[in-house]
Design a protein around this motif. Structure first.
Motif, short mmCIF file in Angstrom:
data_model
loop_
_atom_site.label_atom_id
_atom_site.label_comp_id
_atom_site.label_asym_id
_atom_site.label_seq_id
_atom_site.Cartn_x
_atom_site.Cartn_y
_atom_site.Cartn_z
N ALA A 277 0.80 -1.22 0.09
CA ALA A 277 -0.16 0.13 -0.11
C ALA A 277 0.63 1.21 0.04
O ALA A 277 0.61 2.19 -0.71
CB ALA A 277 -0.89 -0.13 1.15
N TYR A 278 2.12 1.19 0.92
CA TYR A 278 2.78 2.27 1.04
C TYR A 278 3.64 2.64 -0.40
O TYR A 278 3.80 3.67 -0.77
CB TYR A 278 3.99 2.27 2.08
N SER A 279 3.87 1.67 -1.23
CA SER A 279 4.67 1.66 -2.32
C SER A 279 3.58 2.12 -3.47
O SER A 279 4.29 2.82 -4.39
CB SER A 279 5.26 0.64 -2.54
N ASN A 280 2.44 1.68 -3.58
CA ASN A 280 1.71 1.87 -4.74
C ASN A 280 0.50 3.24 -4.51
O ASN A 280 -0.03 3.48 -5.63
CB ASN A 280 0.81 0.63 -5.04
N LYS A 281 0.42 3.53 -3.54
CA LYS A 281 -0.47 4.72 -3.11
C LYS A 281 0.04 5.83 -2.78
O LYS A 281 1.37 6.03 -2.71
CB LYS A 281 -1.63 4.42 -2.03
N ASP A 282 -0.51 6.96 -3.21
CA ASP A 282 -0.08 8.27 -2.74
C ASP A 282 0.00 8.27 -1.12
O ASP A 282 -0.90 7.86 -0.40
CB ASP A 282 -0.87 9.44 -3.06
N THR A 283 1.07 9.17 -0.53
CA THR A 283 1.32 8.87 0.97
C THR A 283 0.06 9.43 1.91
O THR A 283 -0.58 9.11 2.61
CB THR A 283 2.46 9.52 1.46
N ARG A 284 -0.42 10.84 1.27
CA ARG A 284 -1.41 11.27 1.89
C ARG A 284 -2.62 11.51 1.11
O ARG A 284 -2.78 10.98 -0.10
CB ARG A 284 -1.05 12.78 2.17
N ILE A 290 -1.35 6.50 4.27
CA ILE A 290 -1.67 6.70 5.71
C ILE A 290 -3.05 6.29 6.11
O ILE A 290 -3.29 5.70 7.10
CB ILE A 290 -1.41 8.16 6.06
N GLU A 291 -3.99 6.69 5.33
CA GLU A 291 -5.20 6.39 5.60
C GLU A 291 -5.48 4.96 5.49
O GLU A 291 -6.29 4.07 6.38
CB GLU A 291 -6.43 6.82 4.73
N TRP A 292 -4.89 4.15 4.82
CA TRP A 292 -4.90 2.62 4.80
C TRP A 292 -4.44 2.22 6.03
O TRP A 292 -4.96 1.31 6.72
CB TRP A 292 -4.35 2.16 3.51
N PHE A 293 -3.20 2.49 6.27
CA PHE A 293 -2.68 2.34 7.77
C PHE A 293 -3.57 2.34 8.76
O PHE A 293 -3.80 1.48 9.71
CB PHE A 293 -1.40 2.98 7.94
N GLN A 392 1.43 13.49 14.05
CA GLN A 392 2.11 14.33 13.15
C GLN A 392 3.50 13.91 12.79
O GLN A 392 3.80 13.98 11.67
CB GLN A 392 2.00 15.69 13.78
N PHE A 393 4.39 13.67 13.89
CA PHE A 393 5.76 12.99 13.38
C PHE A 393 5.76 11.65 12.43
O PHE A 393 6.63 11.80 11.48
CB PHE A 393 6.50 12.89 14.84
N PHE A 394 4.88 10.83 13.01
CA PHE A 394 4.78 9.59 12.20
C PHE A 394 4.34 9.98 10.77
O PHE A 394 5.18 9.66 9.81
CB PHE A 394 3.85 8.74 12.94
N GLU A 395 3.22 10.63 10.55
CA GLU A 395 2.68 10.95 9.25
C GLU A 395 3.78 11.62 8.44
O GLU A 395 3.93 11.21 6.97
CB GLU A 395 1.45 11.51 9.20
N ALA A 396 4.57 12.74 8.83
CA ALA A 396 5.59 13.50 8.23
C ALA A 396 6.76 12.57 7.86
O ALA A 396 7.38 12.79 6.87
CB ALA A 396 6.02 14.72 9.02
N TRP A 400 7.96 12.05 4.04
CA TRP A 400 9.13 12.70 3.64
C TRP A 400 8.95 14.13 3.68
O TRP A 400 9.42 14.87 2.94
CB TRP A 400 9.74 12.12 2.42
N ASP A 401 8.19 14.70 4.58
CA ASP A 401 8.20 16.13 4.91
C ASP A 401 8.30 16.50 6.33
O ASP A 401 8.05 17.68 7.07
CB ASP A 401 6.81 16.69 4.07
#
Length: 416
Positions: A277-284, A290-293, A392-396, A400-401
């Protein structure tokens, strides 16, 4: 003559040599204080004056304190303008700064890192060593071209640029710029000889050590294994008995060692599905990774952690720090089925940190990360995603922002 101040440095440090050269050309003296790495610069007395624990570090007789080699050299040169070390015009002053910066960030940096590699102070990697030599020689070629039509780097007299170049070269010819490389830079070698043999500088530079062969990496000796005693010869058995025993294995197979993590209660969260999911979806985003997670995460079987490198003060160029993350991830290979990571370099060259996040099996990080020999070089803190700051730390870190203490994400690596 009373010393104008006191200086912490070591004999091999090019910046210390440059500072001492400034003092010598000004006709002054500076007190050299005893220094031992890891002892002096860890003391409360030293850190109260120089909080980063770095050398060279200088305290003037009037109490003014300063660290960073170029800053100290400029300050002392400014106290004695008749030396002309800062240049005679704004243009010359700018050129002095330019060459000091070039030799520090290119020649000195790569000469130092080659030394770290071959001496085993960082994990040795042959392609990285060759890359560092290419960068070192590219810089030396530029310096060689510039000095080929001049006596000094800026103007018609010695400046800080010359002291900086000569100080770094005197170290490089003693470890990396050997007899096979020096013929490429005849004018640089002439310049080094000119500076090192100035009457006022001979005591600072001493006898320059020109090595025949560059320092080499020597792999650690492998421990000799004791030979197992030869098994006793079996007695000759009748042919019929041999045929009956032929099907039995000669040596029983060793049982496979089971990873204790496999004994943890089953989890509804599938780490491999998350990696896909992380590799194939937009992160946000509404349908992002992230929503999938959040929709699938099982906090009873997995936990989320913050990971921070403990020795950020040792980091220099950001691409080297990025390579360090790659090495750390490579050494975690044995835990790939239990771990996901998103870790990055934040900041800029010579002012960066390594930080990021891990998703791992179980509620304790150590059983997952201790497969890496350098795992204790990092600090691990469990994140509570019900807390906004941790979330917020986890999602950023995943996106990668991430930004920490004003340092923005420069480069990142994933462990999938």
């Amino acid at each position: 003559m009373a010393p104008i101040g006191s200086l912490y440095t070591v004999d091999a440090q090019s910046k210390g040599k440059m500072i001492r050269s400034v003092v010598a050309l000004a006709g002054q003296e500076v007190e050299l204080l005893p220094f031992e790495f890891g002892v002096t610069n860890k003391s409360s007395e030293f850190l109260s004056k120089f909080p980063l624990g770095k050398i060279p570090a200088y305290q003037h007789a009037n109490g003014f304190k300063l660290y960073e080699g170029n800053a100290i050299a400029r300050y002392l040169a400014g106290l004695y303008p008749n030396t002309g070390l800062l240049g005679g015009t704004p243009e010359e002053a700018a050129l002095v700064d330019q060459w000091m910066h070039v030799v520090e960030t290119e020649a000195d940096t790569y000469d130092t890192w080659i030394s770290f590699l071959v001496r085993g102070l960082v994990p040795y990697n042959k392609p990285i060593e060759l890359n560092f030599y290419e960068r070192l020689e590219r810089c030396l070629a530029v310096l060689e071209s510039h000095i080929s039509t001049r006596t000094f780097f800026v103007g018609e007299r010695i400046t800080l640029a010359d002291l900086s170049v000569a100080s770094v070269l005197s170290k490089a010819v003693a470890q990396t710029v050997d007899a096979s490389r020096r013929p490429k830079y005849p004018n640089l070698m002439r310049h080094l000889d000119t500076i090192a043999n100035q009457p006022k500088l001979k005591a600072v530079f001493g006898q320059v050590n020109y090595i025949d062969k560059a320092i080499q990496y020597t792999p650690p000796a492998k421990e000799k294994k004791e030979k197992a005693p030869a098994p006793p010869k079996a007695e000759k058995k009748p042919k019929k008995e041999e045929e009956e025993e032929e099907e039995e294995p000669a040596v029983p197979a060793e049982p496979k060692v089971k990873n204790p993590l496999d004994d943890l209660p089953k989890s509804t969260f599938n780490l491999e599905d998350w990696k896909r999911a992380y590799s194939n979806k937009d992160t946000r985003g509404a349908d992002g990774a992230i929503e999938w997670f959040y929709q699938n995460f099982d906090s009873t079987g997995f936990s989320v952690w913050r990971v921070d490198f403990k020795y950020n003060e040792e980091l220099t160029l950001t691409f080297m720090s990025s390579n360090q993350i790659t090495g750390y991830f490579n050494r975690l290979e044995a835990s790939r089925k239990y771990l996901f990571g998103s870790v990055g370099v934040l900041g800029e060259n010579n002012n960066s940190i390594i930080s990021g996040t891990l998703i791992l099996r179980g509620q304790d990080a150590e059983p997952v990360v201790n497969v890496a020999p350098d795992w204790e070089s990092y600090e691990y803190k469990k994140l509570d995603l019900s807390k906004e700051e941790d979330k917020q730390f986890f999602e950023a870190a995943l996106a990668w922002d991430l930004e920490v203490s004003g340092k923005k994400w420069a480069d990142g690596k994933n462990f999938k």
